[in-house]
Scaffold this motif. Structure first.
Motif, PDB file in Angstrom:
ATOM      1  N   ILE A 158      -8.934   8.502   3.100  1.00 30.49           N
ATOM      2  CA  ILE A 158      -8.671   7.092   3.418  1.00 30.49           C
ATOM      3  C   ILE A 158      -7.582   6.535   2.496  1.00 30.49           C
ATOM      4  O   ILE A 158      -6.644   5.861   2.940  1.00 30.49           O
ATOM      5  CB  ILE A 158      -9.969   6.256   3.304  1.00 30.49           C
ATOM      6  CG1 ILE A 158     -11.000   6.722   4.338  1.00 30.49           C
ATOM      7  CG2 ILE A 158      -9.675   4.767   3.452  1.00 30.49           C
ATOM      8  CD1 ILE A 158     -12.346   6.038   4.218  1.00 30.49           C
ATOM      9  N   SER A 159      -7.688   6.845   1.199  1.00 30.30           N
ATOM     10  CA  SER A 159      -6.698   6.360   0.234  1.00 30.30           C
ATOM     11  C   SER A 159      -5.337   6.993   0.483  1.00 30.30           C
ATOM     12  O   SER A 159      -4.293   6.337   0.353  1.00 30.30           O
ATOM     13  CB  SER A 159      -7.167   6.666  -1.190  1.00 30.30           C
ATOM     14  OG  SER A 159      -8.351   5.962  -1.501  1.00 30.30           O
ATOM     15  N   VAL A 160      -5.343   8.264   0.837  1.00 30.54           N
ATOM     16  CA  VAL A 160      -4.080   8.950   1.114  1.00 30.54           C
ATOM     17  C   VAL A 160      -3.392   8.318   2.318  1.00 30.54           C
ATOM     18  O   VAL A 160      -2.190   8.019   2.288  1.00 30.54           O
ATOM     19  CB  VAL A 160      -4.323  10.461   1.355  1.00 30.54           C
ATOM     20  CG1 VAL A 160      -3.057  11.123   1.892  1.00 30.54           C
ATOM     21  CG2 VAL A 160      -4.758  11.132   0.059  1.00 30.54           C
ATOM     22  N   MET A 161      -4.139   8.077   3.384  1.00 28.25           N
ATOM     23  CA  MET A 161      -3.539   7.506   4.582  1.00 28.25           C
ATOM     24  C   MET A 161      -3.076   6.069   4.340  1.00 28.25           C
ATOM     25  O   MET A 161      -2.059   5.631   4.891  1.00 28.25           O
ATOM     26  CB  MET A 161      -4.541   7.543   5.736  1.00 28.25           C
ATOM     27  CG  MET A 161      -4.808   8.942   6.274  1.00 28.25           C
ATOM     28  SD  MET A 161      -3.293   9.791   6.784  1.00 28.25           S
ATOM     29  CE  MET A 161      -2.703   8.714   8.104  1.00 28.25           C
ATOM     30  N   GLN A 162      -3.793   5.333   3.498  1.00 27.32           N
ATOM     31  CA  GLN A 162      -3.376   3.971   3.182  1.00 27.32           C
ATOM     32  C   GLN A 162      -2.027   3.982   2.465  1.00 27.32           C
ATOM     33  O   GLN A 162      -1.165   3.137   2.719  1.00 27.32           O
ATOM     34  CB  GLN A 162      -4.444   3.299   2.314  1.00 27.32           C
ATOM     35  CG  GLN A 162      -4.170   1.827   2.028  1.00 27.32           C
ATOM     36  CD  GLN A 162      -4.144   0.983   3.284  1.00 27.32           C
ATOM     37  OE1 GLN A 162      -4.960   1.184   4.196  1.00 27.32           O
ATOM     38  NE2 GLN A 162      -3.217   0.028   3.348  1.00 27.32           N
TER      39      GLN A 162
ATOM     40  N   GLU B 230       1.623   2.375   3.776  1.00 27.45           N
ATOM     41  CA  GLU B 230       2.468   1.509   2.965  1.00 27.45           C
ATOM     42  C   GLU B 230       3.908   2.041   2.935  1.00 27.45           C
ATOM     43  O   GLU B 230       4.863   1.261   2.997  1.00 27.45           O
ATOM     44  CB  GLU B 230       1.901   1.419   1.548  1.00 27.45           C
ATOM     45  CG  GLU B 230       2.675   0.488   0.616  1.00 27.45           C
ATOM     46  CD  GLU B 230       2.681  -0.950   1.117  1.00 27.45           C
ATOM     47  OE1 GLU B 230       3.705  -1.639   0.906  1.00 27.45           O
ATOM     48  OE2 GLU B 230       1.676  -1.380   1.727  1.00 27.45           O
ATOM     49  N   LEU B 231       4.041   3.361   2.867  1.00 26.12           N
ATOM     50  CA  LEU B 231       5.381   3.951   2.916  1.00 26.12           C
ATOM     51  C   LEU B 231       6.062   3.678   4.249  1.00 26.12           C
ATOM     52  O   LEU B 231       7.254   3.382   4.312  1.00 26.12           O
ATOM     53  CB  LEU B 231       5.290   5.467   2.693  1.00 26.12           C
ATOM     54  CG  LEU B 231       5.365   6.006   1.269  1.00 26.12           C
ATOM     55  CD1 LEU B 231       5.233   7.520   1.279  1.00 26.12           C
ATOM     56  CD2 LEU B 231       6.657   5.585   0.588  1.00 26.12           C
TER      57      LEU B 231
ATOM     58  N   TYR C 149       9.775   1.766   4.800  1.00 29.42           N
ATOM     59  CA  TYR C 149      10.978   2.299   5.444  1.00 29.42           C
ATOM     60  C   TYR C 149      11.096   1.863   6.907  1.00 29.42           C
ATOM     61  O   TYR C 149      12.106   2.157   7.544  1.00 29.42           O
ATOM     62  CB  TYR C 149      10.992   3.823   5.332  1.00 29.42           C
ATOM     63  CG  TYR C 149      11.221   4.295   3.909  1.00 29.42           C
ATOM     64  CD1 TYR C 149      12.480   4.220   3.326  1.00 29.42           C
ATOM     65  CD2 TYR C 149      10.176   4.797   3.143  1.00 29.42           C
ATOM     66  CE1 TYR C 149      12.693   4.645   2.023  1.00 29.42           C
ATOM     67  CE2 TYR C 149      10.372   5.223   1.840  1.00 29.42           C
ATOM     68  CZ  TYR C 149      11.624   5.136   1.286  1.00 29.42           C
ATOM     69  OH  TYR C 149      11.838   5.552   0.000  1.00 29.42           O
ATOM     70  N   SER C 150      10.078   1.231   7.425  1.00 26.66           N
ATOM     71  CA  SER C 150      10.044   0.622   8.759  1.00 26.66           C
ATOM     72  C   SER C 150      10.751   1.458   9.822  1.00 26.66           C
ATOM     73  O   SER C 150      10.358   2.593  10.083  1.00 26.66           O
ATOM     74  CB  SER C 150      10.612  -0.802   8.695  1.00 26.66           C
ATOM     75  OG  SER C 150      11.953  -0.769   8.206  1.00 26.66           O
ATOM     76  N   GLU C 151      11.820   0.919  10.432  1.00 24.53           N
ATOM     77  CA  GLU C 151      12.452   1.597  11.571  1.00 24.53           C
ATOM     78  C   GLU C 151      13.196   2.876  11.191  1.00 24.53           C
ATOM     79  O   GLU C 151      13.585   3.651  12.065  1.00 24.53           O
ATOM     80  CB  GLU C 151      13.411   0.645  12.295  1.00 24.53           C
ATOM     81  CG  GLU C 151      14.677   0.297  11.521  1.00 24.53           C
ATOM     82  CD  GLU C 151      14.500  -0.935  10.634  1.00 24.53           C
ATOM     83  OE1 GLU C 151      15.498  -1.504  10.206  1.00 24.53           O
ATOM     84  OE2 GLU C 151      13.325  -1.318  10.392  1.00 24.53           O
ATOM     85  N   HIS C 152      13.395   3.106   9.903  1.00 23.38           N
ATOM     86  CA  HIS C 152      14.093   4.319   9.468  1.00 23.38           C
ATOM     87  C   HIS C 152      13.128   5.462   9.130  1.00 23.38           C
ATOM     88  O   HIS C 152      13.570   6.537   8.700  1.00 23.38           O
ATOM     89  CB  HIS C 152      14.968   4.016   8.247  1.00 23.38           C
ATOM     90  CG  HIS C 152      15.985   2.943   8.495  1.00 23.38           C
ATOM     91  ND1 HIS C 152      17.032   3.092   9.376  1.00 23.38           N
ATOM     92  CD2 HIS C 152      16.098   1.690   7.972  1.00 23.38           C
ATOM     93  CE1 HIS C 152      17.758   1.985   9.389  1.00 23.38           C
ATOM     94  NE2 HIS C 152      17.219   1.111   8.555  1.00 23.38           N
ATOM     95  N   TRP C 153      11.833   5.217   9.273  1.00 22.95           N
ATOM     96  CA  TRP C 153      10.828   6.211   8.878  1.00 22.95           C
ATOM     97  C   TRP C 153      11.078   7.578   9.520  1.00 22.95           C
ATOM     98  O   TRP C 153      11.037   8.606   8.845  1.00 22.95           O
ATOM     99  CB  TRP C 153       9.443   5.691   9.237  1.00 22.95           C
ATOM    100  CG  TRP C 153       8.361   6.731   9.118  1.00 22.95           C
ATOM    101  CD1 TRP C 153       7.879   7.529  10.111  1.00 22.95           C
ATOM    102  CD2 TRP C 153       7.648   7.094   7.930  1.00 22.95           C
ATOM    103  NE1 TRP C 153       6.908   8.363   9.622  1.00 22.95           N
ATOM    104  CE2 TRP C 153       6.737   8.130   8.295  1.00 22.95           C
ATOM    105  CE3 TRP C 153       7.678   6.656   6.611  1.00 22.95           C
ATOM    106  CZ2 TRP C 153       5.876   8.705   7.374  1.00 22.95           C
ATOM    107  CZ3 TRP C 153       6.814   7.235   5.695  1.00 22.95           C
ATOM    108  CH2 TRP C 153       5.927   8.253   6.075  1.00 22.95           C
TER     109      TRP C 153
END
Length: 346
Positions: free
Chosen positions: A226-230, A234-235, A239-243
Motif C-alpha cells: 500500500i505504501s509503495v503504491m502510494q 505521488e510520482l 510528472y503528470s502527462e509526461h509520466w
C-alpha cells in the motif's frame, strides 16, 4: 684467450654488459682486436661495443678504455634511468584529488578524469587513475586502501538463475533485449532499503533510471504494498502527462511489497517486469546505488533517525557524482537533458 674455452657465461642479446664483459673489451682492445671481432666474441651488436668504448680515460697523452670507468658510468646512468614520478610536479592536482575524495566522496577515477572533462586541468597536469592507485599503495596521497569503499570488499560469487515460484506479473525474461543496452531513456529499476527492520521503522523506496543513472529516494512509512503504491501515485502526479515518456518500464524483485506494482499498467503505459528470485544482478543499477546509501546509513540503523533533509542530501550527492560510464558527466546532467527533450517535444 680463445672465447671457445672461456668459463664465462655467454652474453644474452638485449641484456646489459656485465663488468666481466667490460674487462674482456679492455683486454681485446689492448690486443688490437677490431670492434666487430670483440662483438662476435661477446655475442652482441658491434654498436654496443662502439658505444661502450666511447668512455675513455686519458693515460698520459693517449685515451684508453678502462673497464672500471665504463662500469662506473653505467652504474651512474642506471641510477637516473626509468620513469620519474610526477607526484611533486603536479602538486595542485594532488590537492584537487585530496579535496574531492574526502569532501565530495569522489572515486580516484572520477578525480582523475573529471578534472579534464570539466576543463579545470589540462591532460598534461593530471595523472591517470592507475597512477593515483599506485600513490595510494605507496602512502603518498594520505589516502589508504581502507578509505576506498569498494577495493577491500569485492569478491566473485557463483551466479545461477532460479525459477520463479510466484508470479506477480511479467517476468524479466519477457523484457525486450534493447533495454539491456541502456540506449533509451525511461527504463527504471526499483527496490527497497530497510533500516532497523522493525515494524515501526520507515523504509526507503529507491528507483534508478538505467541510461542516465538518475537515482530517486522516496521515504515511505513501511514496506507494505500500500505504501509503495502510494509513493508511485505521488510520482505520477508529479510528472503528470509526461509520466509515460519518463517511466516506460520498471524492473523490480518478487517481494510482497511490489505485489501491486503491476497495477500501474492499468492506469498508464508503464510496463512492470519482475526479476528472477535471488538474482540481484537483474537490477544491478539500483542495487549499486543502494550500496551508496549505505555509506551514509549503515545497515541496522533506523531510517527514522535521519531527517528528510538528510535523505535529500544523499540523493543529491548520488546524482551529482560524475560517472566514468557517463563520460564523467553526472546523472543529473543526463537526466535534465532528457527531460528537456521530452518537455520540448510535448
Amino acid at each position: 684467450m680463445d672465447s671457445l674455452h672461456s668459463t664465462m657465461n655467454r652474453h644474452v642479446k638485449g641484456k646489459h654488459l656485465s663488468f666481466e664483459e667490460r674487462v674482456i673489451i679492455q683486454l681485446r682492445l689492448k690486443d688490437g682486436c677490431s670492434l666487430r671481432a670483440i662483438a662476435r666474441e661477446l655475442n652482441c651488436s658491434p654498436s654496443t661495443i662502439s658505444y661502450e668504448v666511447k668512455v675513455k680515460l686519458y693515460h698520459g697523452k693517449v685515451k684508453r678504455y678502462k673497464a672500471t670507468q665504463g662500469h662506473d658510468v653505467y652504474q651512474a646512468h642506471r641510477k637516473n634511468c626509468g620513469r620519474k614520478s610526477d607526484f611533486l610536479k603536479k602538486n595542485q592536482f594532488i590537492h584537487y584529488v585530496h579535496k574531492h575524495f574526502f569532501k565530495d566522496g569522489w572515486s580516484l577515477d572520477v578525480c582523475s578524469n573529471r578534472a579534464t572533462v570539466a576543463g579545470e586541468f589540462s591532460s598534461s597536469d593530471v595523472v591517470c587513475t592507475k597512477t593515483l592507485y599506485n600513490y595510494v599503495d605507496k602512502g603518498l596521497l594520505g589516502i589508504y586502501n581502507y578509505d576506498l569503499p569498494e577495493k577491500l570488499k569485492r569478491n566473485t560469487k557463483l551466479h545461477r538463475v532460479r525459477k520463479n515460484k510466484k508470479k506477480l506479473g511479467r517476468s524479466i525474461e519477457e523484457r525486450p533485449k534493447e533495454i539491456s543496452e541502456r540506449n533509451e531513456f525511461g527504463h527504471w529499476e526499483c527496490d527497497l532499503v530497510l533500516g532497523h527492520k522493525t515494524k515501526d521503522d520507515e523504509v526507503l523506496l529507491t528507483l534508478s533510471e538505467r541510461m542516465s543513472r538518475e537515482f530517486l529516494i522516496i521515504r515511505i512509512p513501511d514496506k507494505t504494498s500500500i505504501s509503495v503504491m502510494q509513493a508511485f501515485k505521488e510520482l505520477q502526479r508529479q510528472y503528470s502527462e509526461h509520466w509515460n515518456d519518463i517511466f516506460k518500464t520498471i524492473t523490480t524483485d518478487n517481494g510482497s511489497e511490489f505485489a501491486d506494482l503491476s497495477n500501474l499498467e492499468e492506469a498508464s503505459n508503464t510496463l512492470v517486469y519482475y526479476a528472477h528470485p535471488y538474482t540481484s544482478c537483474d537490477k544491478g543499477t539500483v542495487e549499486r546505488h543502494n550500496g551508496l546509501i549505505r555509506r551514509f546509513i549503515p545497515k541496522g540503523e533506523a531510517i527514522a533517525n535521519y531527517s528528510l533533509q538528510n535523505i535529500i542530501d544523499i540523493e543529491t550527492w548520488c546524482n551529482s557524482l560524475p560517472r566514468k560510464i557517463l563520460a564523467y558527466h553526472t546523472p543529473d546532467e543526463i537526466f535534465e537533458r532528457e527531460l528537456d527533450r521530452i518537455y520540448q517535444a510535448a
